[in-house]
Design a protein around this motif. Structure first.
Motif, mmCIF file in Angstrom:
data_model
loop_
_atom_site.group_PDB
_atom_site.id
_atom_site.type_symbol
_atom_site.label_atom_id
_atom_site.label_comp_id
_atom_site.label_asym_id
_atom_site.label_seq_id
_atom_site.Cartn_x
_atom_site.Cartn_y
_atom_site.Cartn_z
ATOM 1 N N ASN A 50 -57.964 48.250 -0.238
ATOM 2 C CA ASN A 50 -58.363 46.859 -0.467
ATOM 3 C C ASN A 50 -58.060 46.055 0.794
ATOM 4 O O ASN A 50 -56.900 45.956 1.212
ATOM 5 C CB ASN A 50 -57.616 46.255 -1.651
ATOM 6 C CG ASN A 50 -58.055 46.799 -2.994
ATOM 7 O OD1 ASN A 50 -57.262 46.887 -3.922
ATOM 8 N ND2 ASN A 50 -59.312 47.181 -3.134
ATOM 9 N N THR A 51 -59.097 45.494 1.412
ATOM 10 C CA THR A 51 -58.896 44.744 2.642
ATOM 11 C C THR A 51 -58.198 43.413 2.408
ATOM 12 O O THR A 51 -57.629 42.841 3.342
ATOM 13 C CB THR A 51 -60.229 44.486 3.355
ATOM 14 O OG1 THR A 51 -61.102 43.727 2.483
ATOM 15 C CG2 THR A 51 -60.900 45.795 3.749
ATOM 16 N N HIS A 52 -58.236 42.902 1.181
ATOM 17 C CA HIS A 52 -57.494 41.709 0.779
ATOM 18 C C HIS A 52 -57.654 41.579 -0.727
ATOM 19 O O HIS A 52 -58.327 42.395 -1.356
ATOM 20 C CB HIS A 52 -57.973 40.450 1.516
ATOM 21 C CG HIS A 52 -59.410 40.094 1.281
ATOM 22 N ND1 HIS A 52 -60.445 40.863 1.747
ATOM 23 C CD2 HIS A 52 -59.987 39.038 0.640
ATOM 24 C CE1 HIS A 52 -61.601 40.313 1.405
ATOM 25 N NE2 HIS A 52 -61.347 39.217 0.724
ATOM 26 N N HIS A 53 -57.041 40.553 -1.312
ATOM 27 C CA HIS A 53 -56.910 40.501 -2.763
ATOM 28 C C HIS A 53 -58.082 39.887 -3.508
ATOM 29 O O HIS A 53 -58.099 39.913 -4.742
ATOM 30 C CB HIS A 53 -55.648 39.701 -3.130
ATOM 31 C CG HIS A 53 -55.776 38.215 -2.906
ATOM 32 N ND1 HIS A 53 -55.607 37.639 -1.665
ATOM 33 C CD2 HIS A 53 -56.053 37.187 -3.759
ATOM 34 C CE1 HIS A 53 -55.752 36.326 -1.760
ATOM 35 N NE2 HIS A 53 -56.031 36.033 -3.014
ATOM 36 N N HIS A 54 -59.052 39.316 -2.837
ATOM 37 C CA HIS A 54 -60.093 38.562 -3.532
ATOM 38 C C HIS A 54 -60.847 39.430 -4.543
ATOM 39 O O HIS A 54 -61.049 40.626 -4.314
ATOM 40 C CB HIS A 54 -61.058 37.933 -2.531
ATOM 41 C CG HIS A 54 -60.515 36.682 -1.906
ATOM 42 N ND1 HIS A 54 -61.057 36.103 -0.782
ATOM 43 C CD2 HIS A 54 -59.477 35.880 -2.261
ATOM 44 C CE1 HIS A 54 -60.375 35.012 -0.465
ATOM 45 N NE2 HIS A 54 -59.411 34.864 -1.357
ATOM 46 N N GLY A 72 -53.103 48.800 -0.322
ATOM 47 C CA GLY A 72 -53.306 47.453 0.202
ATOM 48 C C GLY A 72 -52.032 46.934 0.847
ATOM 49 O O GLY A 72 -50.978 47.579 0.802
ATOM 50 N N HIS A 73 -52.138 45.768 1.419
ATOM 51 C CA HIS A 73 -50.972 45.125 2.005
ATOM 52 C C HIS A 73 -49.988 44.723 0.905
ATOM 53 O O HIS A 73 -50.373 44.535 -0.260
ATOM 54 C CB HIS A 73 -51.399 43.891 2.808
ATOM 55 C CG HIS A 73 -50.294 43.263 3.585
ATOM 56 N ND1 HIS A 73 -49.593 42.167 3.114
ATOM 57 C CD2 HIS A 73 -49.739 43.566 4.777
ATOM 58 C CE1 HIS A 73 -48.673 41.837 4.002
ATOM 59 N NE2 HIS A 73 -48.737 42.668 5.015
ATOM 60 N N LEU A 103 -49.937 51.627 -3.625
ATOM 61 C CA LEU A 103 -49.239 51.959 -2.378
ATOM 62 C C LEU A 103 -49.468 50.802 -1.420
ATOM 63 O O LEU A 103 -50.612 50.468 -1.120
ATOM 64 C CB LEU A 103 -49.773 53.253 -1.780
ATOM 65 C CG LEU A 103 -49.205 53.655 -0.413
ATOM 66 C CD1 LEU A 103 -47.708 53.923 -0.511
ATOM 67 C CD2 LEU A 103 -49.940 54.871 0.139
ATOM 68 N N THR A 104 -48.389 50.174 -0.973
ATOM 69 C CA THR A 104 -48.524 49.007 -0.113
ATOM 70 C C THR A 104 -47.756 49.211 1.191
ATOM 71 O O THR A 104 -46.870 50.050 1.293
ATOM 72 C CB THR A 104 -48.023 47.725 -0.813
ATOM 73 O OG1 THR A 104 -46.607 47.822 -1.043
ATOM 74 C CG2 THR A 104 -48.742 47.507 -2.138
#
Length: 284
Positions: A47-51, A69-70, A103-104
């Motif tokens: 996931n490149t970001h949470h949107h 993701g981050h 996994l972050t």
């Protein structure tokens, strides 16, 4: 809510996805296409970001597919829940279930596929959001940007930072990708890549200039957007983002860029609808 998803497949047929999308119908279509070029279930999705247009499809992946993701991406997915379905109500989302990254990481991570590495790089500061991750294939010089690049539409900076977004553009320029897959809009190749990045940076500089002048004149972000409606970027899609971006620029003028402050889409949606001139259509 109509985004780009990516897939990376190694010589063994192992697939890694870059983002999911917003509705059950779209995600099942994506997975059907991925199955044509890979073997078995995807090993992972990044996931490149949470949107929501990049994460709502996580729940349609099989349990054995790892969601990456981050650190802050996981937090924001959990905090937002399915709130977007209440703000953008037109789509038939299907049977959504929230699935945050399992996994972050905080800074960088490398996925080692059979033939080549895939680097995951957090841009280091708020940009489009607080948790933007680039997916970089250094051997192929292919860059998946998530929403750190919009091709044909105005970038959206409400939940990030204009200064941070411009720094992220500088980082992407330093990688010199041969192929850039943006979060929205057509894929770019060769000389079109630096051109796109330069245009986005010019747009963000324009937003900063309008904000500085308008804030000093006592205008609200909506008034500033209306006064500057006729601008060089008026033909880019999603023009309602202009007023949202001005809200972020005003916040940075008031409080500086060192301490990030949260702004939310529901909080500025009325201004965006007003600037748009009516309800904002969604084609998801």
């Amino acid at each position: 809510m109509v985004n780009n998803c990516g897939v990376v497949v190694d010589g063994a047929g192992t697939a890694v996805l870059v983002d999911t999308t917003s509705t059950e119908r779209r995600n099942r279509a994506v997975l059907a296409e991925v199955a044509k070029v890979s073997q078995g279930a995807p090993r992972a999705v990044v996931n490149t970001h949470h949107h929501p247009d990049h994460t709502y499809g996580n729940g349609f992946l099989p349990p054995e597919t790892l969601v990456i993701g981050h650190d802050r991406c996981r937090d924001e997915v959990l905090a937002a829940g399915l709130e977007a379905t209440k703000v953008i109500t037109a789509p038939d989302y299907g049977d959504l279930s929230l699935r945050p990254p399992e996994l972050t990481f905080a800074d960088r991570m490398t996925l080692h596929l059979a033939d080549f590495p895939v680097d995951l790089v957090h841009v280091g500061q708020p940009a489009h959001t607080t948790n933007d991750v680039l997916v970089w294939l250094p051997e192929q010089r292919v860059l998946f940007t998530g929403d750190l690049a919009f091709n044909g539409g105005q970038p959206f900076v409400l939940e990030g930072s204009i200064a941070g977004f411009r720094a992220a553009i500088e980082l992407m320029q330093s990688l010199a990708p041969a192929v850039l897959a943006p979060g929205h809009g057509p894929v770019c190749r060769d000389e079109d890549v630096p051109l796109l990045l330069s245009r986005m940076d010019s747009y963000l500089a324009f937003v900063q200039e309008v904000a500085a002048t308008s804030y000093a004149a006592g205008l609200t972000p909506l008034e500033a957007a209306q006064k500057n409606r006729d601008n060089p970027y008026r033909d880019w899609a999603e023009t309602e983002r202009f007023v949202g971006n001005l809200h972020r620029a005003y916040t940075e003028l008031e409080h500086g860029t060192s301490g990030w402050r949260r702004l939310t889409v529901p909080g500025v949606w009325p201004d965006m609808v007003a600037f748009h001139g009516g309800p904002i259509a969604c084609h998801a």
